[in-house]
Design an enzyme around this catalytic site. Structure first.
Site, PDB file in Angstrom:
ATOM      1  N   ASP A  25       0.858  -1.198   0.000  1.00  0.00           N
ATOM      2  CA  ASP A  25       0.000   0.000   0.000  1.00  0.00           C
ATOM      3  C   ASP A  25       0.891   1.243   0.000  1.00  0.00           C
ATOM      4  OD1 ASP A  25      -1.844   2.134   0.745  1.00  0.00           O
ATOM      5  OD2 ASP A  25      -3.226   0.523   1.315  1.00  0.00           O
ATOM      6  N   SER A  66      -7.390   4.106  -0.875  1.00  0.00           N
ATOM      7  CA  SER A  66      -7.161   2.655  -0.880  1.00  0.00           C
ATOM      8  C   SER A  66      -8.455   1.873  -1.061  1.00  0.00           C
ATOM      9  CB  SER A  66      -6.449   2.215   0.403  1.00  0.00           C
ATOM     10  OG  SER A  66      -5.132   2.719   0.404  1.00  0.00           O
ATOM     11  N   ASP A 280      -1.540  -0.004  -4.658  1.00  0.00           N
ATOM     12  CA  ASP A 280      -2.838   0.605  -4.997  1.00  0.00           C
ATOM     13  C   ASP A 280      -2.659   2.059  -5.439  1.00  0.00           C
ATOM     14  OD1 ASP A 280      -1.996   1.246  -2.432  1.00  0.00           O
ATOM     15  OD2 ASP A 280      -3.952   0.905  -1.495  1.00  0.00           O
TER      16      ASP A 280
HETATM   17 MG    MG Z   1      -4.224  -0.718   2.619  1.00  0.00          MG
HETATM   18 ZN    ZN Z   2      -3.036   6.099   2.471  1.00  0.00          ZN
END
Ligand code: MG
Ligand code: ZN
Length: 345
Positions: A25, A66, A280
């Site tokens: 992430d 996200s 992401d």
């Molecule tokens: Mg995440």
């Molecule tokens: Zn973030």
């Protein structure tokens, strides 16, 4: 004779039986390179043979969150920021994990955050807002997911509706683990690892939770001869980016890379496993102006406390990896994996 040789080579392109999809992430190229520099100019993910870029914009925003970012990767649709597993007009969309499960593959989620957080939620839940932790926890019960390991125990057990989802999971034959030791002792069956009350601690306090839990998930899921789909998230690279704390970011990046190493080790040995690594979105608008290999003394500049809109890197290894090169939309992963695993809708 010649014809049969031709046919053989035309069909020699193997397709995978298993897919391990790892999401860092907030992991852009500077985040990856900061880890690589600190680690002495090496990362496990360099073992990947194909690489490309994923365009991350959401349906209503140049810069995704996200929720929409996870939904794009999991469900193959661009949606509005904050939404989970739904189109912009709130229609639920089946995720790649749900589709794999429907096709009798084993499935799993392992994350370094609460299981109800936006990225894992995108693979299992369908809710209009990522903040709906209790509703997202309930959605886990609506699936046949085999392995879930992360934090967020309170959203399963200390709920405003007084339901105890752990008891409901036990009734569905899940083994419940509250510690990493308990997780590591389990090698078959269904497993719900609720290791922390809310969010997992950051590195180094989290220890080897993410790589070890990923290894346990692979051990369990690989019992299914039909194959498996596993999503793993290095959740807190993003959080260190929001904090503009590059030294912490390096720790999270290297923890994620150790986890990537576990996936690649299995894929190499197994020969039927496709490993895909991406993000992401990028967080922090991070760049590196100077550094010294083998140390975490870098000259890092962040241009934002938030996400940026730049494309993120994609890496792939194993049968089918050649499908993940060049520029891609973040909504293209689901369809490609679906095709490679020959999943029926
Ligand atoms: Mg995440
Ligand atoms: Zn973030």
């Amino acid at each position: 004779m010649l014809f049969s040789i031709f046919l053989q080579s035309a069909h020699s392109q193997k397709t995978p039986k298993n897919v391990i999809f790892l999401i860092g992430d907030g992991m852009g190229i500077a985040q990856i390179y900061s880890g690589m520099v600190a680690n002495g100019n090496h990362l496990e993910l360099e073992r990947c043979t194909y690489s490309g870029f994923s365009k991350t914009y959401s349906s209503n925003n140049f810069t995704t969150d996200s929720g929409a970012g996870g939904t794009a990767l999991a469900c193959g649709v661009k949606t509005k920021n904050k939404m989970i597993g739904m189109t912009p007009d709130s229609v639920a969309v089946q995720s790649i994990l749900e589709l794999a499960s429907k096709n009798k593959l084993s499935t799993g989620i392992v994350v370094a955050c609460a299981l109800t957080h936006a990225t894992p939620a995108s693979y299992i839940a369908h809710q209009v807002n990522r903040e709906m932790n209790e509703e997202i926890a309930t959605d886990y019960l609506k699936t046949d997911i085999d392995v879930m390991i992360g934090g967020g125990r309170k959203y399963f057990e200390d709920r405003t509706d007084n339901r105890n989802l752990t008891n409901e999971l036990k009734a569905k034959n899940y083994q419940i683990a509250y510690t990493l030791g308990d997780v590591k002792a389990i090698s078959t069956g269904k497993l719900a690892g609720l290791l922390y009350d809310d969010q997992n601690p950051n590195m180094p306090e989290r220890g080897t939770m993410l790589p070890d839990a990923t290894q346990s998930a692979i051990n369990i899921l690989s019992n299914n001869k039909k194959g498996f789909f596993l999503m793993v998230e290095g959740s807190q690279i993003d959080w260190a980016g929001h904090d503009n704390n590059y030294k912490q970011l390096i720790k999270e990046m290297l923890d994620f890379d150790q986890t990537v190493g576990k996936a690649l080790d299995f894929a190499k040995k197994d020969g039927n496993t496709l490993v895909i690594i991406t993000a992401d979105h990028e967080t922090g608008g991070m760049t590196i102006l100077d550094g010294k290999f083998g140390t975490d003394k870098l000259k890092v500049v962040f241009t934002s406390k938030n996400h940026s809109g730049v494309p993120v890197p994609v890496f792939a290894y194993g049968p089918g990896a050649e499908n993940f090169s060049g520029f891609m939309e973040n909504i293209s992963f689901k369809g490609k994996i679906e095709k490679l695993l020959k999943l029926k809708k």
